[in-house]
Design a protein around this motif. Structure first.
Motif, PDB file in Angstrom:
ATOM      1  N   GLY A 172     -33.028  16.595  -4.077  1.00  0.00           N
ATOM      2  CA  GLY A 172     -32.434  16.200  -5.347  1.00  0.00           C
ATOM      3  C   GLY A 172     -30.962  15.871  -5.284  1.00  0.00           C
ATOM      4  N   ASN A 173     -30.245  16.396  -4.279  1.00  0.00           N
ATOM      5  CA  ASN A 173     -28.798  16.173  -4.233  1.00  0.00           C
ATOM      6  C   ASN A 173     -28.277  15.673  -2.888  1.00  0.00           C
ATOM      7  OD1 ASN A 173     -28.945  18.437  -2.607  1.00  0.00           O
ATOM      8  ND2 ASN A 173     -27.782  19.779  -3.966  1.00  0.00           N
ATOM      9  N   ILE A 174     -29.181  15.406  -1.943  1.00  0.00           N
ATOM     10  CA  ILE A 174     -28.735  15.047  -0.593  1.00  0.00           C
ATOM     11  C   ILE A 174     -27.914  13.758  -0.554  1.00  0.00           C
ATOM     12  CG2 ILE A 174     -30.866  13.793  -0.009  1.00  0.00           C
ATOM     13  CD1 ILE A 174     -30.503  14.964   2.863  1.00  0.00           C
ATOM     14  N   GLU A 175     -28.166  12.833  -1.469  1.00  0.00           N
ATOM     15  CA  GLU A 175     -27.423  11.576  -1.438  1.00  0.00           C
ATOM     16  C   GLU A 175     -25.955  11.756  -1.822  1.00  0.00           C
ATOM     17  OE1 GLU A 175     -28.441   9.060  -0.044  1.00  0.00           O
ATOM     18  OE2 GLU A 175     -30.595   9.429   0.052  1.00  0.00           O
ATOM     19  N   LYS A 176     -25.664  12.774  -2.607  1.00  0.00           N
ATOM     20  CA  LYS A 176     -24.277  12.966  -3.052  1.00  0.00           C
ATOM     21  C   LYS A 176     -23.546  14.075  -2.308  1.00  0.00           C
ATOM     22  CE  LYS A 176     -25.272  16.134  -6.898  1.00  0.00           C
ATOM     23  NZ  LYS A 176     -25.131  16.375  -8.352  1.00  0.00           N
ATOM     24  N   GLU A 177     -24.287  14.941  -1.628  1.00  0.00           N
ATOM     25  CA  GLU A 177     -23.657  16.057  -0.935  1.00  0.00           C
ATOM     26  C   GLU A 177     -23.306  15.700   0.505  1.00  0.00           C
ATOM     27  OE1 GLU A 177     -22.535  18.816  -1.961  1.00  0.00           O
ATOM     28  OE2 GLU A 177     -23.400  18.945  -3.988  1.00  0.00           O
ATOM     29  N   ASN A 199     -31.757  11.172   6.815  1.00  0.00           N
ATOM     30  CA  ASN A 199     -33.141  10.721   6.813  1.00  0.00           C
ATOM     31  C   ASN A 199     -34.046  11.743   7.486  1.00  0.00           C
ATOM     32  OD1 ASN A 199     -32.615   8.323   5.443  1.00  0.00           O
ATOM     33  ND2 ASN A 199     -32.317   7.146   7.323  1.00  0.00           N
ATOM     34  N   TRP A 200     -33.553  12.350   8.559  1.00  0.00           N
ATOM     35  CA  TRP A 200     -34.327  13.399   9.225  1.00  0.00           C
ATOM     36  C   TRP A 200     -34.523  14.580   8.274  1.00  0.00           C
ATOM     37  CZ3 TRP A 200     -33.459  18.540  10.428  1.00  0.00           C
ATOM     38  CH2 TRP A 200     -34.403  19.133  11.270  1.00  0.00           C
ATOM     39  N   MET A 201     -33.466  14.977   7.588  1.00  0.00           N
ATOM     40  CA  MET A 201     -33.573  16.086   6.642  1.00  0.00           C
ATOM     41  C   MET A 201     -34.576  15.780   5.533  1.00  0.00           C
ATOM     42  SD  MET A 201     -29.543  17.197   6.345  1.00  0.00           S
ATOM     43  CE  MET A 201     -29.814  18.380   5.013  1.00  0.00           C
ATOM     44  N   LYS A 202     -34.525  14.577   5.000  1.00  0.00           N
ATOM     45  CA  LYS A 202     -35.458  14.194   3.925  1.00  0.00           C
ATOM     46  C   LYS A 202     -36.905  14.334   4.391  1.00  0.00           C
ATOM     47  CE  LYS A 202     -32.321  10.720   1.944  1.00  0.00           C
ATOM     48  NZ  LYS A 202     -32.116   9.252   1.782  1.00  0.00           N
ATOM     49  N   SER A 203     -37.156  13.974   5.642  1.00  0.00           N
ATOM     50  CA  SER A 203     -38.522  14.043   6.159  1.00  0.00           C
ATOM     51  C   SER A 203     -38.988  15.473   6.385  1.00  0.00           C
ATOM     52  CB  SER A 203     -38.624  13.269   7.476  1.00  0.00           C
ATOM     53  OG  SER A 203     -37.999  13.970   8.544  1.00  0.00           O
ATOM     54  N   GLN A 204     -38.043  16.415   6.439  1.00  0.00           N
ATOM     55  CA  GLN A 204     -38.390  17.791   6.758  1.00  0.00           C
ATOM     56  C   GLN A 204     -38.367  18.737   5.555  1.00  0.00           C
ATOM     57  OE1 GLN A 204     -39.607  18.576   9.924  1.00  0.00           O
ATOM     58  NE2 GLN A 204     -39.496  16.336   9.857  1.00  0.00           N
ATOM     59  N   PHE A 205     -37.840  18.313   4.434  1.00  0.00           N
ATOM     60  CA  PHE A 205     -37.803  19.192   3.258  1.00  0.00           C
ATOM     61  C   PHE A 205     -39.205  19.665   2.883  1.00  0.00           C
ATOM     62  CE2 PHE A 205     -33.602  17.103   1.880  1.00  0.00           C
ATOM     63  CZ  PHE A 205     -32.860  18.165   2.352  1.00  0.00           C
ATOM     64  N   GLU A 206     -40.188  18.773   2.968  1.00  0.00           N
ATOM     65  CA  GLU A 206     -41.550  19.151   2.602  1.00  0.00           C
ATOM     66  C   GLU A 206     -42.161  20.142   3.587  1.00  0.00           C
ATOM     67  OE1 GLU A 206     -44.728  16.114   3.536  1.00  0.00           O
ATOM     68  OE2 GLU A 206     -42.941  14.824   3.627  1.00  0.00           O
ATOM     69  N   HIS A 207     -41.528  20.294   4.740  1.00  0.00           N
ATOM     70  CA  HIS A 207     -42.009  21.240   5.748  1.00  0.00           C
ATOM     71  C   HIS A 207     -41.207  22.549   5.720  1.00  0.00           C
ATOM     72  CE1 HIS A 207     -44.579  18.122   7.291  1.00  0.00           C
ATOM     73  NE2 HIS A 207     -43.545  17.322   7.480  1.00  0.00           N
ATOM     74  N   GLY A 208     -40.398  22.718   4.676  1.00  0.00           N
ATOM     75  CA  GLY A 208     -39.677  23.974   4.501  1.00  0.00           C
ATOM     76  C   GLY A 208     -38.241  23.991   4.979  1.00  0.00           C
ATOM     77  N   LEU A 209     -37.688  22.838   5.351  1.00  0.00           N
ATOM     78  CA  LEU A 209     -36.291  22.809   5.793  1.00  0.00           C
ATOM     79  C   LEU A 209     -35.360  23.233   4.666  1.00  0.00           C
ATOM     80  CD1 LEU A 209     -34.290  21.907   8.103  1.00  0.00           C
ATOM     81  CD2 LEU A 209     -34.065  19.775   6.829  1.00  0.00           C
ATOM     82  N   THR A 210     -34.410  24.096   5.003  1.00  0.00           N
ATOM     83  CA  THR A 210     -33.397  24.547   4.047  1.00  0.00           C
ATOM     84  C   THR A 210     -32.017  24.360   4.668  1.00  0.00           C
ATOM     85  OG1 THR A 210     -34.889  26.200   3.092  1.00  0.00           O
ATOM     86  CG2 THR A 210     -32.533  26.505   2.702  1.00  0.00           C
ATOM     87  N   PHE A 211     -31.113  23.792   3.907  1.00  0.00           N
ATOM     88  CA  PHE A 211     -29.741  23.560   4.360  1.00  0.00           C
ATOM     89  C   PHE A 211     -28.808  24.144   3.305  1.00  0.00           C
ATOM     90  CE2 PHE A 211     -25.753  21.412   4.957  1.00  0.00           C
ATOM     91  CZ  PHE A 211     -25.688  21.018   6.289  1.00  0.00           C
ATOM     92  N   ILE A 212     -28.035  25.168   3.681  1.00  0.00           N
ATOM     93  CA  ILE A 212     -27.110  25.827   2.764  1.00  0.00           C
ATOM     94  C   ILE A 212     -25.701  25.711   3.323  1.00  0.00           C
ATOM     95  CG2 ILE A 212     -26.481  27.982   1.608  1.00  0.00           C
ATOM     96  CD1 ILE A 212     -29.368  28.913   1.983  1.00  0.00           C
ATOM     97  N   ALA A 252     -42.185  17.020  14.936  1.00  0.00           N
ATOM     98  CA  ALA A 252     -42.078  18.408  15.383  1.00  0.00           C
ATOM     99  C   ALA A 252     -43.056  18.673  16.530  1.00  0.00           C
ATOM    100  CB  ALA A 252     -42.343  19.354  14.217  1.00  0.00           C
ATOM    101  N   LYS A 253     -44.249  18.080  16.447  1.00  0.00           N
ATOM    102  CA  LYS A 253     -45.250  18.295  17.492  1.00  0.00           C
ATOM    103  C   LYS A 253     -44.733  17.825  18.843  1.00  0.00           C
ATOM    104  CE  LYS A 253     -50.096  17.402  18.668  1.00  0.00           C
ATOM    105  NZ  LYS A 253     -51.355  16.744  18.244  1.00  0.00           N
ATOM    106  N   GLN A 254     -44.082  16.666  18.875  1.00  0.00           N
ATOM    107  CA  GLN A 254     -43.519  16.177  20.128  1.00  0.00           C
ATOM    108  C   GLN A 254     -42.428  17.119  20.635  1.00  0.00           C
ATOM    109  OE1 GLN A 254     -42.135  12.246  19.113  1.00  0.00           O
ATOM    110  NE2 GLN A 254     -44.126  11.285  19.467  1.00  0.00           N
ATOM    111  N   ALA A 255     -41.540  17.520  19.736  1.00  0.00           N
ATOM    112  CA  ALA A 255     -40.425  18.391  20.119  1.00  0.00           C
ATOM    113  C   ALA A 255     -40.914  19.758  20.583  1.00  0.00           C
ATOM    114  CB  ALA A 255     -39.462  18.545  18.948  1.00  0.00           C
TER     115      ALA A 255
END
Length: 252
Positions: free
Chosen positions: A9-14, A34-47, A211-214
């Motif tokens: 919801g706020n990644i474009e401005k933060e 873009n990487w972060m956007k793809s991972q939010f649905e997998h539980g990524l949290t950035f504080i 993630a599977k490749q990594a």
């Protein structure tokens, strides 16, 4: 002190703290976001701490981590960074506590994080983590350590997968493995290919796109890993000048 969670919801401005700039079109910033956007649905949290500078923690359920580990039920800390000028204000403690509190809310077994025997660039400081209660649960060549912070003593210890333990690959020549977890790789990894070409050499660039490749990578630090003639060289990002010096030492 205010903590800000960066999400869809706020990644474009933060600002994401570690990027060189947030200028529109900048490959460093856009690739990381873009990487972060793809991972939010997998539980990524950035504080991050609401200050001007680098003070943040980024984590994800270990099952979805871009790291070759077995750590089901834990939260994996991708990156935990408080820059020099911001140290001494308790920011690291507050960020780590926020991660611990979130892990408990999620019913996780604890935290797990990649570190090293001695302080190394881009890897979390083991001395601080051990002071906070983290313990070494596994190691991989040449210097990687896996640290964990279990909430219960009987919790199963996380471990590295066998694929990343030996610091070696079968392929000869120069090989760079990388992901867009760091905002700098999209700029600096292709630069290595250009430098090599100027010297009449070639390098192979292998970008992990999932993630599977990594999770099947030959190095624990999948953000960046350089191998030469089958042997691990470094997880520290080369600048153009540093890579030229490396090639010169090889007589190239």
């Amino acid at each position: 002190m205010e903590l800000i969670s960066v999400d869809s919801g706020n990644i474009e401005k933060e600002h994401i703290c570690c990027a060189i700039s947030d200028k529109k079109g900048d490959p460093c910033t856009s690739s990381k976001k873009n990487w972060m956007k793809s991972q939010f649905e997998h539980g990524l949290t950035f504080i991050k701490v609401n200050v001007r500078g680098k003070a943040f923690i980024e984590y994800i359920p270990a099952e979805n981590a871009w790291c070759p580990i077995d750590a089901d039920g834990y939260l994996y800390i991708n990156c935990f960074w408080v820059s020099g000028q911001l140290k001494g204000h308790g920011y690291a403690n507050d960020l780590l506590q926020a991660c611990i509190d979130d892990a408990k809310r999620q019913g996780r077994k604890g935290l797990v994080i990649l570190s090293s025997e001695k302080k190394m660039p881009f890897l979390s400081d083991a001395k601080y983590l051990k002071y906070k209660g983290f313990q070494v649960c596994d190691s991989a060549e040449p210097f990687f350590q896996l640290l964990y912070y279990p909430f219960e003593n009987e919790a199963l210890k996380p471990k590295f997968k066998d694929c990343c333990k030996s610091a070696s690959i079968a392929e000869k020549g120069m090989v760079f493995y990388y992901t867009n977890q760091c905002p700098h790789t999209e700029k600096y990894v292709p630069l290595m290919a250009e430098v090599a070409k100027e010297k009449g050499q070639t390098v192979r660039l292998i970008k992990f796109e999932s993630a599977k490749q990594a999770q099947n990578a030959p190095t624990p630090f999948t953000t960046y890993g350089f191998f030469d003639d089958g042997e691990f060289v470094t997880n520290e990002m080369f600048s153009g000048s540093k890579f030229k010096k490396y090639l010169e030492k090889k007589g190239l």
